[in-house]
Scaffold this motif. Structure first.
Motif, PDB file in Angstrom:
ATOM      1  N   LEU A 156      55.548 -67.703 -18.807  1.00  0.00           N
ATOM      2  CA  LEU A 156      56.240 -66.632 -19.518  1.00  0.00           C
ATOM      3  C   LEU A 156      56.880 -65.631 -18.561  1.00  0.00           C
ATOM      4  O   LEU A 156      57.885 -64.991 -18.888  1.00  0.00           O
ATOM      5  CB  LEU A 156      55.266 -65.905 -20.446  1.00  0.00           C
ATOM      6  N   ARG A 157      56.319 -65.494 -17.378  1.00  0.00           N
ATOM      7  CA  ARG A 157      56.817 -64.517 -16.416  1.00  0.00           C
ATOM      8  C   ARG A 157      58.131 -64.952 -15.764  1.00  0.00           C
ATOM      9  O   ARG A 157      58.731 -64.197 -14.998  1.00  0.00           O
ATOM     10  CB  ARG A 157      55.760 -64.267 -15.334  1.00  0.00           C
ATOM     11  N   GLN A 158      58.586 -66.178 -16.060  1.00  0.00           N
ATOM     12  CA  GLN A 158      59.789 -66.699 -15.413  1.00  0.00           C
ATOM     13  C   GLN A 158      61.050 -66.442 -16.237  1.00  0.00           C
ATOM     14  O   GLN A 158      62.103 -67.013 -15.949  1.00  0.00           O
ATOM     15  CB  GLN A 158      59.631 -68.191 -15.148  1.00  0.00           C
ATOM     16  N   ASN A 159      60.948 -65.607 -17.259  1.00  0.00           N
ATOM     17  CA  ASN A 159      62.135 -65.252 -18.041  1.00  0.00           C
ATOM     18  C   ASN A 159      62.828 -64.044 -17.412  1.00  0.00           C
ATOM     19  O   ASN A 159      62.191 -63.191 -16.799  1.00  0.00           O
ATOM     20  CB  ASN A 159      61.744 -64.919 -19.486  1.00  0.00           C
ATOM     21  N   SER A 160      64.142 -63.980 -17.596  1.00  0.00           N
ATOM     22  CA  SER A 160      64.924 -62.845 -17.092  1.00  0.00           C
ATOM     23  C   SER A 160      65.970 -62.475 -18.143  1.00  0.00           C
ATOM     24  O   SER A 160      67.158 -62.744 -17.989  1.00  0.00           O
ATOM     25  CB  SER A 160      65.602 -63.198 -15.765  1.00  0.00           C
ATOM     26  N   LEU A 161      65.496 -61.878 -19.240  1.00  0.00           N
ATOM     27  CA  LEU A 161      66.345 -61.623 -20.394  1.00  0.00           C
ATOM     28  C   LEU A 161      67.370 -60.533 -20.115  1.00  0.00           C
ATOM     29  O   LEU A 161      67.047 -59.479 -19.571  1.00  0.00           O
ATOM     30  CB  LEU A 161      65.477 -61.220 -21.585  1.00  0.00           C
ATOM     31  N   SER A 162      68.608 -60.808 -20.478  1.00  0.00           N
ATOM     32  CA  SER A 162      69.684 -59.825 -20.361  1.00  0.00           C
ATOM     33  C   SER A 162      70.460 -59.833 -21.677  1.00  0.00           C
ATOM     34  O   SER A 162      70.955 -60.875 -22.112  1.00  0.00           O
ATOM     35  CB  SER A 162      70.616 -60.187 -19.198  1.00  0.00           C
ATOM     36  N   LEU A 163      70.558 -58.672 -22.321  1.00  0.00           N
ATOM     37  CA  LEU A 163      71.193 -58.571 -23.639  1.00  0.00           C
ATOM     38  C   LEU A 163      72.474 -57.753 -23.571  1.00  0.00           C
ATOM     39  O   LEU A 163      72.625 -56.890 -22.705  1.00  0.00           O
ATOM     40  CB  LEU A 163      70.228 -57.920 -24.636  1.00  0.00           C
ATOM     41  N   THR A 164      73.368 -58.031 -24.500  1.00  0.00           N
ATOM     42  CA  THR A 164      74.607 -57.266 -24.629  1.00  0.00           C
ATOM     43  C   THR A 164      74.542 -56.470 -25.927  1.00  0.00           C
ATOM     44  O   THR A 164      74.466 -57.053 -27.015  1.00  0.00           O
ATOM     45  CB  THR A 164      75.837 -58.193 -24.657  1.00  0.00           C
ATOM     46  N   ALA A 165      74.546 -55.147 -25.808  1.00  0.00           N
ATOM     47  CA  ALA A 165      74.461 -54.296 -26.999  1.00  0.00           C
ATOM     48  C   ALA A 165      75.697 -54.469 -27.873  1.00  0.00           C
ATOM     49  O   ALA A 165      76.788 -54.796 -27.390  1.00  0.00           O
ATOM     50  CB  ALA A 165      74.316 -52.837 -26.585  1.00  0.00           C
ATOM     51  N   ARG A 166      75.522 -54.264 -29.171  1.00  0.00           N
ATOM     52  CA  ARG A 166      76.654 -54.386 -30.099  1.00  0.00           C
ATOM     53  C   ARG A 166      76.507 -53.368 -31.211  1.00  0.00           C
ATOM     54  O   ARG A 166      75.455 -52.737 -31.373  1.00  0.00           O
ATOM     55  CB  ARG A 166      76.719 -55.805 -30.666  1.00  0.00           C
ATOM     56  N   SER A 167      77.559 -53.222 -31.978  1.00  0.00           N
ATOM     57  CA  SER A 167      77.566 -52.219 -33.043  1.00  0.00           C
ATOM     58  C   SER A 167      76.892 -52.766 -34.291  1.00  0.00           C
ATOM     59  O   SER A 167      76.557 -53.948 -34.386  1.00  0.00           O
ATOM     60  CB  SER A 167      79.004 -51.815 -33.369  1.00  0.00           C
ATOM     61  N   LYS A 168      76.710 -51.897 -35.278  1.00  0.00           N
ATOM     62  CA  LYS A 168      76.073 -52.257 -36.534  1.00  0.00           C
ATOM     63  C   LYS A 168      76.890 -53.334 -37.251  1.00  0.00           C
ATOM     64  O   LYS A 168      78.117 -53.275 -37.274  1.00  0.00           O
ATOM     65  CB  LYS A 168      75.966 -51.012 -37.416  1.00  0.00           C
ATOM     66  N   PRO A 169      76.246 -54.345 -37.846  1.00  0.00           N
ATOM     67  CA  PRO A 169      76.992 -55.388 -38.564  1.00  0.00           C
ATOM     68  C   PRO A 169      77.705 -54.819 -39.784  1.00  0.00           C
ATOM     69  O   PRO A 169      77.186 -53.944 -40.476  1.00  0.00           O
ATOM     70  CB  PRO A 169      75.900 -56.380 -38.973  1.00  0.00           C
ATOM     71  N   GLU A 170      78.918 -55.306 -40.018  1.00  0.00           N
ATOM     72  CA  GLU A 170      79.702 -54.805 -41.157  1.00  0.00           C
ATOM     73  C   GLU A 170      79.231 -55.402 -42.475  1.00  0.00           C
ATOM     74  O   GLU A 170      79.167 -54.711 -43.491  1.00  0.00           O
ATOM     75  CB  GLU A 170      81.185 -55.116 -40.939  1.00  0.00           C
ATOM     76  N   LEU A 172      67.870 -53.787 -37.936  1.00  0.00           N
ATOM     77  CA  LEU A 172      69.229 -53.608 -37.411  1.00  0.00           C
ATOM     78  C   LEU A 172      69.201 -52.992 -36.014  1.00  0.00           C
ATOM     79  O   LEU A 172      70.126 -53.208 -35.224  1.00  0.00           O
ATOM     80  CB  LEU A 172      70.062 -52.741 -38.362  1.00  0.00           C
ATOM     81  N   LYS A 173      68.162 -52.254 -35.697  1.00  0.00           N
ATOM     82  CA  LYS A 173      68.012 -51.737 -34.331  1.00  0.00           C
ATOM     83  C   LYS A 173      67.891 -52.895 -33.344  1.00  0.00           C
ATOM     84  O   LYS A 173      68.456 -52.856 -32.243  1.00  0.00           O
ATOM     85  CB  LYS A 173      66.778 -50.833 -34.234  1.00  0.00           C
ATOM     86  N   VAL A 174      67.170 -53.929 -33.739  1.00  0.00           N
ATOM     87  CA  VAL A 174      67.000 -55.104 -32.889  1.00  0.00           C
ATOM     88  C   VAL A 174      68.321 -55.855 -32.762  1.00  0.00           C
ATOM     89  O   VAL A 174      68.696 -56.310 -31.668  1.00  0.00           O
ATOM     90  CB  VAL A 174      65.902 -56.018 -33.469  1.00  0.00           C
ATOM     91  N   TYR A 175      69.035 -55.979 -33.863  1.00  0.00           N
ATOM     92  CA  TYR A 175      70.346 -56.637 -33.843  1.00  0.00           C
ATOM     93  C   TYR A 175      71.287 -55.921 -32.871  1.00  0.00           C
ATOM     94  O   TYR A 175      71.989 -56.560 -32.075  1.00  0.00           O
ATOM     95  CB  TYR A 175      70.936 -56.645 -35.252  1.00  0.00           C
ATOM     96  N   LYS A 176      71.303 -54.599 -32.923  1.00  0.00           N
ATOM     97  CA  LYS A 176      72.196 -53.819 -32.077  1.00  0.00           C
ATOM     98  C   LYS A 176      71.832 -53.924 -30.603  1.00  0.00           C
ATOM     99  O   LYS A 176      72.673 -53.741 -29.730  1.00  0.00           O
ATOM    100  CB  LYS A 176      72.203 -52.358 -32.537  1.00  0.00           C
ATOM    101  N   GLN A 177      70.578 -54.235 -30.314  1.00  0.00           N
ATOM    102  CA  GLN A 177      70.176 -54.451 -28.917  1.00  0.00           C
ATOM    103  C   GLN A 177      70.773 -55.733 -28.351  1.00  0.00           C
ATOM    104  O   GLN A 177      70.870 -55.881 -27.138  1.00  0.00           O
ATOM    105  CB  GLN A 177      68.655 -54.507 -28.817  1.00  0.00           C
ATOM    106  N   GLY A 178      71.121 -56.676 -29.229  1.00  0.00           N
ATOM    107  CA  GLY A 178      71.732 -57.912 -28.776  1.00  0.00           C
ATOM    108  C   GLY A 178      70.971 -59.171 -29.112  1.00  0.00           C
ATOM    109  O   GLY A 178      71.410 -60.277 -28.775  1.00  0.00           O
ATOM    110  N   TYR A 179      69.834 -59.055 -29.783  1.00  0.00           N
ATOM    111  CA  TYR A 179      69.086 -60.243 -30.188  1.00  0.00           C
ATOM    112  C   TYR A 179      69.826 -60.969 -31.309  1.00  0.00           C
ATOM    113  O   TYR A 179      70.364 -60.345 -32.216  1.00  0.00           O
ATOM    114  CB  TYR A 179      67.677 -59.862 -30.655  1.00  0.00           C
TER     115      TYR A 179
END
Length: 409
Positions: free
Chosen positions: A23-37, A144-151
């Motif tokens: 599990l320690r071998q992950n390197s997650l990088s997310l792209t933030a986005r706006s609220k879904p329409e 939606l907070k999680v969605y906006k983080q990029g997940y």
């Protein structure tokens, strides 16, 4: 047998350590986005008139407004009384017209998505719920907070509607606590892919558009989706701040059918996806550039382990018991056999009881103190019956089918 049993236990411990280090071998990088329409909500609801009103009312009561015309209630017959309830809340009702070999939830979701495509509708985000679910008032806001983080996929905290009804419902709810407490909490700590269990989740609309439907149709479409996300490197999340409430079975026989299906679906999904995961890991090994970009390497390695550690542990314990019995017979101490077996069973029971106590202390399940006490006493026995469910799932695989559990009993 004692040596073999000890060897199996050591292998189990090595696999646990290996999976945790992976599990320690992950390197997650997310792209933030706006609220879904636009958000679509899919609810498979065959003959669910007893319970669906609670879900629809909780959607209306969300802290963020829900457009009920984007709620799709999926039924199998136009005369299903669920239809009238859905329409009274201004929901759209999808009546399925092709059920031959397509009785599972995944096919119902696919039919809903196909109906949406025929209408020319487009959504940024899809939520999936069972008809018996009820949402906390801030569920949508928290997700939606999680969605906006990029997940791109996420599941929520699964609480229980009827945990105080009887001890069967109480310990059934602990199954999902094990998945989340033992698994998902640790996974998100290292940016790893989570395991989806049931509904109460969302999927990015772009994914659904690329699929041109809903592609997960196995006996456990939720776990199949988990493996798919891991294979494709799709970032997923377990959001403990977003809660929904689920109804648990009240009869032991129902839990046996349910758990047998889960286990059979688990093996079927792994039979399809684990070879693909192994192939991907081999490819990454020989392509340093791709390996460098792989953000969920640890998740891929962790998924290869699966429940192998538990299987080795069970085999080891059985071998130790058989070996101990054989040794006592060899020594002429036959009268000690019963004492040995009872001691081992009591030890296993106590260990599982402690595990139950730890889960109940960390969980926020809606259960009274007396029910929690009963759950601690009964859950070890309930967990042991998973062995029987596994044997049925493996030995009678063709007889394992999806069986409806009557909600609102």
């Amino acid at each position: 047998m004692i040596i073999i049993g000890g060897f199996c236990v050591i292998i189990a411990l090595v696999l646990v350590l290996k999976s945790q280090l992976a599990l320690r071998q992950n390197s997650l990088s997310l792209t933030a986005r706006s609220k879904p329409e636009r958000i679509a909500i899919l609810i498979p609801a065959r003959d669910e008139s007893r319970v669906i009103r609670g879900l629809l009312e909780s959607l209306n009561a969300q802290s963020l407004p829900v457009r009920m015309q984007d709620v799709y209630v999926i039924v199998e017959k136009p005369d299903d009384s669920t239809v009238e309830i859905g329409r009274s809340f201004d929901c759209r009702v999808v009546v399925r017209d092709d059920l031959r070999g397509r009785e599972r939830k995944g096919y119902a979701l696919d039919d809903a998505v196909q109906e949406i495509r025929r209408r020319g509708e487009q959504y940024d985000l899809y939520f999936v719920f069972d008809a018996d679910n009820v949402l906390a008032t801030d569920y949508l806001e928290q997700m939606l907070k999680v969605y906006k983080q990029g997940y791109r996929m996420a599941t929520a905290y699964r609480n229980t509607k009827n945990g105080n009804a009887n001890v069967i419902a109480a310990v059934s709810s602990l199954t999902f606590s094990m998945i989340n407490v033992v698994g998902n909490r640790r996974r998100i700590k290292y940016g790893a892919n989570v395991v989806f269990s049931g509904t109460g989740c969302f999927v990015d609309g772009d994914l659904v558009e690329n699929w041109q439907g809903w592609p997960f149709h196995s006996l456990t479409e939720d776990y199949e989706m988990s493996l798919y996300a891991t294979l494709k490197g799709i970032p997923t999340y377990y959001n403990e701040q977003a809660a929904f409430f689920d109804e648990q079975p009240l009869r032991f026989g129902q839990t046996v059918d349910q758990r047998t299906r889960w286990i059979r679906g688990y093996f079927d999904a792994r039979k399809e996806y684990i070879p693909q995961i192994r192939q991907k890991l081999r490819r990454l090994k020989h392509r340093p550039a791709e390996l460098e970009k792989c953000q969920n390497l640890g998740s891929l390695k962790r998924e290869l382990v699966g429940v192998n550690a538990l299987i080795w542990l069970l085999v080891g314990v059985v071998c130790l018991i058989i070996g101990g019995v054989g040794w006592l017979i060899y020594l002429g101490e036959g009268w000690m056999i019963l004492w040995l077996v009872v001691d081992v069973l009591v030890l296993v029971y106590c260990v599982l009881a402690v595990v139950t106590i730890m889960m109940l202390r960390r969980e926020k399940l809606d259960m009274c103190i007396s029910m929690k006490v009963r759950a601690v006493l009964f859950n070890p026995i309930f967990l042991v019956t998973y062995i029987w469910c596994a044997l049925v799932a493996i030995l009678a695989r063709k007889k394992v089918t999806w069986k409806k559990i009557q909600h609102g009993e």
